[in-house]
Design a protein around this motif. Structure first.
Motif, PDB file in Angstrom:
ATOM      1  N   GLY A   1       0.681  -1.102   0.258  1.00  0.00           N
ATOM      2  CA  GLY A   1       0.098  -0.172   0.013  1.00  0.00           C
ATOM      3  C   GLY A   1       0.646   1.338   0.138  1.00  0.00           C
ATOM      4  O   GLY A   1       1.976   1.086  -0.256  1.00  0.00           O
ATOM      5  N   LYS A   2       0.192   2.315   0.236  1.00  0.00           N
ATOM      6  CA  LYS A   2       1.051   3.909   0.066  1.00  0.00           C
ATOM      7  C   LYS A   2       1.804   3.705   1.398  1.00  0.00           C
ATOM      8  O   LYS A   2       1.362   3.246   2.405  1.00  0.00           O
ATOM      9  N   GLY A   3       3.127   4.248   1.539  1.00  0.00           N
ATOM     10  CA  GLY A   3       3.922   3.939   2.519  1.00  0.00           C
ATOM     11  C   GLY A   3       4.653   2.845   2.917  1.00  0.00           C
ATOM     12  O   GLY A   3       5.013   2.024   1.849  1.00  0.00           O
ATOM     13  N   ASP A   4       4.697   2.489   4.027  1.00  0.00           N
ATOM     14  CA  ASP A   4       5.624   1.283   4.425  1.00  0.00           C
ATOM     15  C   ASP A   4       4.812   0.268   5.070  1.00  0.00           C
ATOM     16  O   ASP A   4       5.324  -0.590   5.482  1.00  0.00           O
ATOM     17  N   PHE A   5       3.457   0.434   5.038  1.00  0.00           N
ATOM     18  CA  PHE A   5       2.513  -0.724   5.619  1.00  0.00           C
ATOM     19  C   PHE A   5       2.071  -1.652   4.455  1.00  0.00           C
ATOM     20  O   PHE A   5       2.358  -1.371   3.183  1.00  0.00           O
ATOM     21  N   LEU A   6       1.472  -2.730   4.937  1.00  0.00           N
ATOM     22  CA  LEU A   6       0.993  -3.695   3.950  1.00  0.00           C
ATOM     23  C   LEU A   6      -0.518  -3.660   3.931  1.00  0.00           C
ATOM     24  O   LEU A   6      -1.019  -3.707   5.007  1.00  0.00           O
ATOM     25  N   MET A   7      -1.169  -3.421   2.889  1.00  0.00           N
ATOM     26  CA  MET A   7      -2.543  -3.346   2.850  1.00  0.00           C
ATOM     27  C   MET A   7      -3.113  -4.862   2.521  1.00  0.00           C
ATOM     28  O   MET A   7      -2.669  -5.385   1.642  1.00  0.00           O
ATOM     29  N   GLN A   8      -4.014  -5.264   3.321  1.00  0.00           N
ATOM     30  CA  GLN A   8      -4.503  -6.424   3.320  1.00  0.00           C
ATOM     31  C   GLN A   8      -6.213  -6.725   2.496  1.00  0.00           C
ATOM     32  O   GLN A   8      -6.737  -5.584   2.851  1.00  0.00           O
ATOM     33  N   ARG A   9      -6.183  -7.752   1.917  1.00  0.00           N
ATOM     34  CA  ARG A   9      -7.745  -7.911   1.384  1.00  0.00           C
ATOM     35  C   ARG A   9      -8.627  -8.119   2.299  1.00  0.00           C
ATOM     36  O   ARG A   9      -8.347  -9.131   3.217  1.00  0.00           O
ATOM     37  N   ILE A  10      -9.977  -7.810   1.984  1.00  0.00           N
ATOM     38  CA  ILE A  10     -10.892  -8.093   2.955  1.00  0.00           C
ATOM     39  C   ILE A  10     -11.802  -8.949   2.300  1.00  0.00           C
ATOM     40  O   ILE A  10     -12.225  -8.671   1.286  1.00  0.00           O
ATOM     41  N   THR A  11     -12.085 -10.227   2.990  1.00  0.00           N
ATOM     42  CA  THR A  11     -13.433 -10.931   2.554  1.00  0.00           C
ATOM     43  C   THR A  11     -14.595 -10.946   3.221  1.00  0.00           C
ATOM     44  O   THR A  11     -14.350 -11.171   4.281  1.00  0.00           O
ATOM     45  N   MET A  12     -15.651 -10.601   2.564  1.00  0.00           N
ATOM     46  CA  MET A  12     -16.842 -10.308   3.084  1.00  0.00           C
ATOM     47  C   MET A  12     -18.036 -11.502   2.878  1.00  0.00           C
ATOM     48  O   MET A  12     -18.186 -11.378   1.718  1.00  0.00           O
ATOM     49  N   PHE A  13     -18.431 -12.231   3.746  1.00  0.00           N
ATOM     50  CA  PHE A  13     -19.548 -13.172   3.342  1.00  0.00           C
ATOM     51  C   PHE A  13     -20.731 -12.325   3.799  1.00  0.00           C
ATOM     52  O   PHE A  13     -20.907 -11.628   4.781  1.00  0.00           O
TER      53      PHE A  13
ATOM     54  N   ARG B   1      -9.057   2.517  -1.205  1.00  0.00           N
ATOM     55  CA  ARG B   1      -7.990   1.499  -1.845  1.00  0.00           C
ATOM     56  C   ARG B   1      -8.021   0.342  -1.457  1.00  0.00           C
ATOM     57  O   ARG B   1      -7.407  -0.607  -2.101  1.00  0.00           O
ATOM     58  N   VAL B   2      -8.701  -0.147  -0.208  1.00  0.00           N
ATOM     59  CA  VAL B   2      -8.597  -1.668   0.290  1.00  0.00           C
ATOM     60  C   VAL B   2      -9.552  -2.349  -0.565  1.00  0.00           C
ATOM     61  O   VAL B   2     -10.415  -2.053  -1.121  1.00  0.00           O
ATOM     62  N   GLU B   3      -8.770  -3.412  -0.959  1.00  0.00           N
ATOM     63  CA  GLU B   3      -9.557  -4.361  -1.972  1.00  0.00           C
ATOM     64  C   GLU B   3     -10.493  -5.200  -0.990  1.00  0.00           C
ATOM     65  O   GLU B   3     -10.091  -5.879   0.216  1.00  0.00           O
ATOM     66  N   LEU B   4     -11.742  -5.434  -1.508  1.00  0.00           N
ATOM     67  CA  LEU B   4     -12.843  -6.094  -0.720  1.00  0.00           C
ATOM     68  C   LEU B   4     -13.572  -7.227  -1.797  1.00  0.00           C
ATOM     69  O   LEU B   4     -13.919  -6.915  -2.633  1.00  0.00           O
ATOM     70  N   TRP B   5     -13.446  -8.219  -1.236  1.00  0.00           N
ATOM     71  CA  TRP B   5     -14.014  -9.392  -2.198  1.00  0.00           C
ATOM     72  C   TRP B   5     -15.241  -9.949  -1.423  1.00  0.00           C
ATOM     73  O   TRP B   5     -15.399 -10.443  -0.097  1.00  0.00           O
ATOM     74  N   TYR B   6     -16.390  -9.548  -1.996  1.00  0.00           N
ATOM     75  CA  TYR B   6     -17.756  -9.846  -1.539  1.00  0.00           C
ATOM     76  C   TYR B   6     -17.865 -11.423  -2.031  1.00  0.00           C
ATOM     77  O   TYR B   6     -17.975 -11.789  -3.175  1.00  0.00           O
ATOM     78  N   VAL B   7     -18.575 -12.269  -1.129  1.00  0.00           N
ATOM     79  CA  VAL B   7     -18.685 -13.490  -1.382  1.00  0.00           C
ATOM     80  C   VAL B   7     -20.227 -13.861  -0.877  1.00  0.00           C
ATOM     81  O   VAL B   7     -20.583 -13.855   0.475  1.00  0.00           O
ATOM     82  N   GLU B   8     -21.201 -13.988  -1.729  1.00  0.00           N
ATOM     83  CA  GLU B   8     -22.616 -14.314  -1.425  1.00  0.00           C
ATOM     84  C   GLU B   8     -22.660 -15.779  -1.118  1.00  0.00           C
ATOM     85  O   GLU B   8     -22.562 -16.687  -2.042  1.00  0.00           O
ATOM     86  N   GLU B   9     -22.725 -16.103   0.408  1.00  0.00           N
ATOM     87  CA  GLU B   9     -22.670 -17.391   0.512  1.00  0.00           C
ATOM     88  C   GLU B   9     -23.412 -18.549  -0.167  1.00  0.00           C
ATOM     89  O   GLU B   9     -22.844 -19.638  -0.275  1.00  0.00           O
ATOM     90  N   THR B  10     -24.639 -18.268  -0.573  1.00  0.00           N
ATOM     91  CA  THR B  10     -25.465 -19.177  -1.173  1.00  0.00           C
ATOM     92  C   THR B  10     -25.180 -19.481  -2.673  1.00  0.00           C
ATOM     93  O   THR B  10     -25.217 -20.429  -3.240  1.00  0.00           O
ATOM     94  N   ARG B  11     -24.344 -18.671  -3.073  1.00  0.00           N
ATOM     95  CA  ARG B  11     -23.957 -18.813  -4.583  1.00  0.00           C
ATOM     96  C   ARG B  11     -22.559 -19.119  -4.534  1.00  0.00           C
ATOM     97  O   ARG B  11     -21.848 -19.923  -5.496  1.00  0.00           O
ATOM     98  N   ARG B  12     -21.672 -19.363  -3.580  1.00  0.00           N
ATOM     99  CA  ARG B  12     -20.306 -19.998  -3.077  1.00  0.00           C
ATOM    100  C   ARG B  12     -20.094 -20.526  -2.010  1.00  0.00           C
ATOM    101  O   ARG B  12     -19.391 -20.396  -1.144  1.00  0.00           O
ATOM    102  N   PRO B  13     -21.160 -21.985  -1.939  1.00  0.00           N
ATOM    103  CA  PRO B  13     -21.019 -22.452  -0.564  1.00  0.00           C
ATOM    104  C   PRO B  13     -19.703 -23.189  -0.517  1.00  0.00           C
ATOM    105  O   PRO B  13     -19.392 -23.575   0.696  1.00  0.00           O
ATOM    106  N   ASP B  14     -18.920 -23.296  -1.553  1.00  0.00           N
ATOM    107  CA  ASP B  14     -17.669 -24.267  -1.633  1.00  0.00           C
ATOM    108  C   ASP B  14     -16.571 -23.063  -0.850  1.00  0.00           C
ATOM    109  O   ASP B  14     -15.759 -23.544   0.016  1.00  0.00           O
ATOM    110  N   VAL B  15     -16.614 -21.844  -1.121  1.00  0.00           N
ATOM    111  CA  VAL B  15     -15.750 -21.168  -0.436  1.00  0.00           C
ATOM    112  C   VAL B  15     -16.042 -20.756   0.862  1.00  0.00           C
ATOM    113  O   VAL B  15     -15.471 -20.788   1.756  1.00  0.00           O
TER     114      VAL B  15
END
Length: 137
Positions: free
Chosen positions: A16-28, A55-69
């Motif tokens: 990310g910007k500066g010296d930190f690590l920006m992490q992705r969020i996964t939201m069910f 700027r934070v990456e957000l991965w949306y997972v609809e749980e009935t569409r992706r029960p495997d995840v």
């Protein structure tokens, strides 16, 4: 370097910007869930209030569409938000919008490195463990 936790593949962090690590969020979430709608509204508001949240990456997972995840993560209620496979926030029945927004903000702050962390992530940020190292899984 990607790695696997309980059968799901992750990219642990992106620079990310500066010296930190920006992490992705996964939201069910569920489309019909009122608490998920609250969290989505909170995300919109937070991103409009602070450009860094956008700027934070957000991965949306609809749980009935992706029960495997969804089956690879440990949660009961939605919305549930994870960073690097770790549950950071899980809504509770009866939760107010104010509480929801505060929790979503905490998740984004964690993803941006604004909240002090312990263990593996702190050692990695301090340079004691390389960014591509995976331990304890």
């Amino acid at each position: 370097m990607d790695f696997e936790i309980r059968g799901a593949v992750y990219r642990p962090a992106v620079r990310g910007k500066g010296d930190f690590l920006m992490q992705r969020i996964t939201m069910f979430y569920l489309e019909s869930c009122p608490y998920c709608a609250q969290a989505t509204q909170a995300i919109r508001e937070l991103r409009s209030e602070d450009p860094e949240y956008a700027r934070v990456e957000l991965w949306y997972v609809e749980e009935t569409r992706r029960p495997d995840v969804a089956a690879k993560f440990d949660y009961y209620y939605v919305p549930a938000m994870f960073i690097d496979g770790e549950r950071i926030y899980e809504a509770k029945p009866g939760e107010s919008y104010k509480t929801c927004k505060a929790n979503v903000k905490r998740v984004f702050d964690r993803a941006l490195g604004r909240i002090p962390v312990s263990g593996f992530e702190a050692r990695r940020k301090a340079g004691n463990i390389g960014d591509d190292a995976v331990v304890g899984f």
